[in-house]
Design a protein around this motif. Structure first.
Motif, PDB file in Angstrom:
ATOM      1  N   GLY A 171      -8.196  -2.525   3.262  1.00 26.33           N
ATOM      2  CA  GLY A 171      -9.290  -3.002   3.610  1.00 26.33           C
ATOM      3  C   GLY A 171      -9.692  -3.586   1.705  1.00 26.33           C
ATOM      4  N   HIS A 172      -9.610  -2.847   0.902  1.00 30.03           N
ATOM      5  CA  HIS A 172     -10.152  -3.117  -0.386  1.00 30.03           C
ATOM      6  C   HIS A 172      -9.609  -4.463  -0.670  1.00 30.03           C
ATOM      7  N   GLU A 173      -8.181  -4.141  -0.254  1.00 30.84           N
ATOM      8  CA  GLU A 173      -7.377  -6.242  -0.623  1.00 30.84           C
ATOM      9  C   GLU A 173      -7.826  -6.765   0.440  1.00 30.84           C
TER      10      GLU A 173
ATOM     11  N   ASN B 190     -13.506  -0.683   7.726  1.00 33.28           N
ATOM     12  CA  ASN B 190     -12.777   1.017   8.308  1.00 33.28           C
ATOM     13  C   ASN B 190     -13.676   1.490   8.968  1.00 33.28           C
TER      14      ASN B 190
ATOM     15  N   LYS C 297     -10.759  -7.056   1.173  1.00 31.90           N
ATOM     16  CA  LYS C 297     -11.596  -8.102   0.671  1.00 31.90           C
ATOM     17  C   LYS C 297     -11.374  -8.972  -0.609  1.00 31.90           C
TER      18      LYS C 297
ATOM     19  N   ILE D  69      -8.233   2.659   3.621  1.00 30.00           N
ATOM     20  CA  ILE D  69      -9.127   2.262   2.824  1.00 30.00           C
ATOM     21  C   ILE D  69      -8.670   0.777   1.938  1.00 30.00           C
ATOM     22  N   THR D  70      -7.850   1.292   1.334  1.00 25.48           N
ATOM     23  CA  THR D  70      -6.892   1.124   0.623  1.00 25.48           C
ATOM     24  C   THR D  70      -6.303  -0.972   1.174  1.00 25.48           C
TER      25      THR D  70
ATOM     26  N   TYR E 164       0.914  -1.211   0.094  1.00 24.53           N
ATOM     27  CA  TYR E 164       0.063  -0.189  -0.071  1.00 24.53           C
ATOM     28  C   TYR E 164       0.757   1.462   0.083  1.00 24.53           C
TER      29      TYR E 164
ATOM     30  N   GLY F 277     -14.274  -2.227   1.524  1.00 21.40           N
ATOM     31  CA  GLY F 277     -12.944  -1.387   2.606  1.00 21.40           C
ATOM     32  C   GLY F 277     -13.252  -0.099   3.309  1.00 21.40           C
TER      33      GLY F 277
ATOM     34  N   ASP G 192     -14.009  -1.985  -2.709  1.00 25.65           N
ATOM     35  CA  ASP G 192     -14.307  -0.677  -2.436  1.00 25.65           C
ATOM     36  C   ASP G 192     -15.277  -0.077  -1.746  1.00 25.65           C
TER      37      ASP G 192
END
Length: 192
Positions: free
Chosen positions: A97-99, A127, A101, A94-95, A82, A123, A120
């Motif tokens: 969290g996105h990953e 958070n 997923k 958020i990045t 990241y 993510g 998205d």
């Protein structure tokens, strides 16, 4: 793109399950620690030398972060890389969290636009779970930013999302969220 409610319900079930499984009852969540506790390696761009960093961010789809999936023997190792060098903390939260997923749902190496959209959402939700924000009575941008550690763009999205939800359901905690909010209440009671 329009997604069905069941797609978002699937994301919410996973988010609330993770928060429960890892005992997260307050925010901001330490998303790096959470990823590591889930067995996911995490590599900030700041750990790279300047040359590698420049190569990385000039590559397609690596400006904010990406997931590396390595097959080693009979197991799979995941590493979330990241960008903490040119993004604010709220964005890289958020990045990550996105990953997460993509790991949880074992998305293909090249996820579809639908899977990216859902990642998205995931993510943001991991958070700043909407049920938690409602439970805490939060609705203003500054209090949401302070509580979640997210930036202004994500917070703007959350404020709009909370407004739409409140128009439809008021401050009701939905069935999919009840177990998590009960856990939060118990943790709050123990902390008093």
């Amino acid at each position: 793109m329009y997604r069905l409610g069941k797609d978002y319900d699937r994301m919410d079930r996973a988010v609330y399950g993770i928060l429960l499984d890892y005992g997260i009852a307050s925010f901001p969540v330490d998303i790096v620690s959470l990823a590591r506790r889930m067995g996911i390696n995490v590599l900030p761009y700041s750990a790279l030398d300047e040359r590698r960093f420049e190569i990385l961010i000039s590559s397609p789809k690596t400006e904010t972060g990406f997931l590396v999936v390595e097959k080693k023997g009979g197991s799979i190792a995941y590493t979330i890389c990241y960008n903490d060098r040119s993004q604010d903390e709220g964005r890289w939260r958020i990045t990550i969290g996105h990953e997460i997923k993509h790991v949880v749902f074992r998305d293909p190496e090249r996820p579809s636009p639908i899977e990216e959209e859902l990642a998205d959402y995931f993510g943001k939700q991991i958070n700043a779970p909407r049920a938690y924000l409602i439970h805490k009575g939060l609705s203003g941008p500054s209090e949401i930013m302070k509580t979640t550690g997210l930036g202004s763009q994500a917070t703007s999205y959350l404020v709009q999302s909370l407004q739409r939800r409140r128009e439809r359901f008021g401050d009701a905690i939905l069935p999919i969220e009840k177990e998590y909010i009960e856990f939060v209440k118990e943790e709050e009671a123990e902390g008093m």
